[in-house]
Design a protein around this motif. Structure first.
Motif, mmCIF file in Angstrom:
data_model
loop_
_atom_site.group_PDB
_atom_site.id
_atom_site.type_symbol
_atom_site.label_atom_id
_atom_site.label_comp_id
_atom_site.label_asym_id
_atom_site.label_seq_id
_atom_site.Cartn_x
_atom_site.Cartn_y
_atom_site.Cartn_z
ATOM 1 N N ILE A 24 36.527 1.429 28.013
ATOM 2 C CA ILE A 24 36.761 0.673 29.247
ATOM 3 C C ILE A 24 37.197 -0.749 28.939
ATOM 4 C CG2 ILE A 24 35.597 -0.319 31.265
ATOM 5 C CD1 ILE A 24 33.962 2.317 31.376
ATOM 6 N N VAL A 25 36.517 -1.410 28.006
ATOM 7 C CA VAL A 25 36.868 -2.793 27.655
ATOM 8 C C VAL A 25 38.258 -2.851 27.029
ATOM 9 C CG1 VAL A 25 36.271 -4.710 26.113
ATOM 10 C CG2 VAL A 25 34.502 -3.591 27.457
ATOM 11 N N THR A 26 38.566 -1.927 26.150
ATOM 12 C CA THR A 26 39.874 -1.910 25.502
ATOM 13 C C THR A 26 40.991 -1.639 26.509
ATOM 14 O OG1 THR A 26 38.837 -1.084 23.480
ATOM 15 C CG2 THR A 26 41.221 -0.870 23.637
ATOM 16 N N SER A 27 40.776 -0.696 27.413
ATOM 17 C CA SER A 27 41.817 -0.406 28.405
ATOM 18 C C SER A 27 41.989 -1.570 29.372
ATOM 19 C CB SER A 27 41.501 0.882 29.156
ATOM 20 O OG SER A 27 40.280 0.753 29.863
ATOM 21 N N ALA A 31 45.428 -3.647 29.873
ATOM 22 C CA ALA A 31 45.969 -3.734 31.227
ATOM 23 C C ALA A 31 46.261 -5.189 31.589
ATOM 24 C CB ALA A 31 44.997 -3.118 32.222
ATOM 25 N N ILE A 32 45.360 -6.097 31.230
ATOM 26 C CA ILE A 32 45.583 -7.523 31.503
ATOM 27 C C ILE A 32 46.768 -8.043 30.711
ATOM 28 C CG2 ILE A 32 44.567 -9.817 31.191
ATOM 29 C CD1 ILE A 32 41.846 -8.493 31.873
ATOM 30 N N ILE A 33 46.860 -7.671 29.444
ATOM 31 C CA ILE A 33 47.995 -8.087 28.618
ATOM 32 C C ILE A 33 49.299 -7.550 29.213
ATOM 33 C CG2 ILE A 33 49.077 -7.857 26.343
ATOM 34 C CD1 ILE A 33 46.711 -9.766 26.398
ATOM 35 N N ASP A 34 49.284 -6.295 29.654
ATOM 36 C CA ASP A 34 50.477 -5.693 30.259
ATOM 37 C C ASP A 34 50.881 -6.423 31.537
ATOM 38 O OD1 ASP A 34 52.512 -3.634 30.519
ATOM 39 O OD2 ASP A 34 51.276 -2.849 32.159
ATOM 40 N N LEU A 35 49.916 -6.772 32.369
ATOM 41 C CA LEU A 35 50.218 -7.495 33.596
ATOM 42 C C LEU A 35 50.812 -8.873 33.294
ATOM 43 C CD1 LEU A 35 47.133 -6.629 35.811
ATOM 44 C CD2 LEU A 35 49.499 -5.920 36.164
#
Length: 47
Positions: A24-27, A31-35
């Motif tokens: 969960i933490v890794t995803s 996701a934040i980096i992708d955004l």
């Protein structure tokens, strides 16, 4: 199979929680980096 050391129920549940929280933490991190990357790409392409 007699020499295999199977984890106890308490160990298994602890390992499961560790694995799930790590996933969960890794995803969430990716996701934040992708955004952020998507935002900057859209920002620079629109200007």
């Amino acid at each position: 199979m007699k020499k295999v050391s199977w984890p106890k129920r308490k160990e298994l549940s602890r390992y499961t929680i560790i694995v799930l929280s790590t996933v969960i933490v890794t995803s969430a991190f990716f996701a934040i980096i992708d955004l952020c990357i998507s935002f900057f790409i859209r920002f620079f392409l629109n200007n």
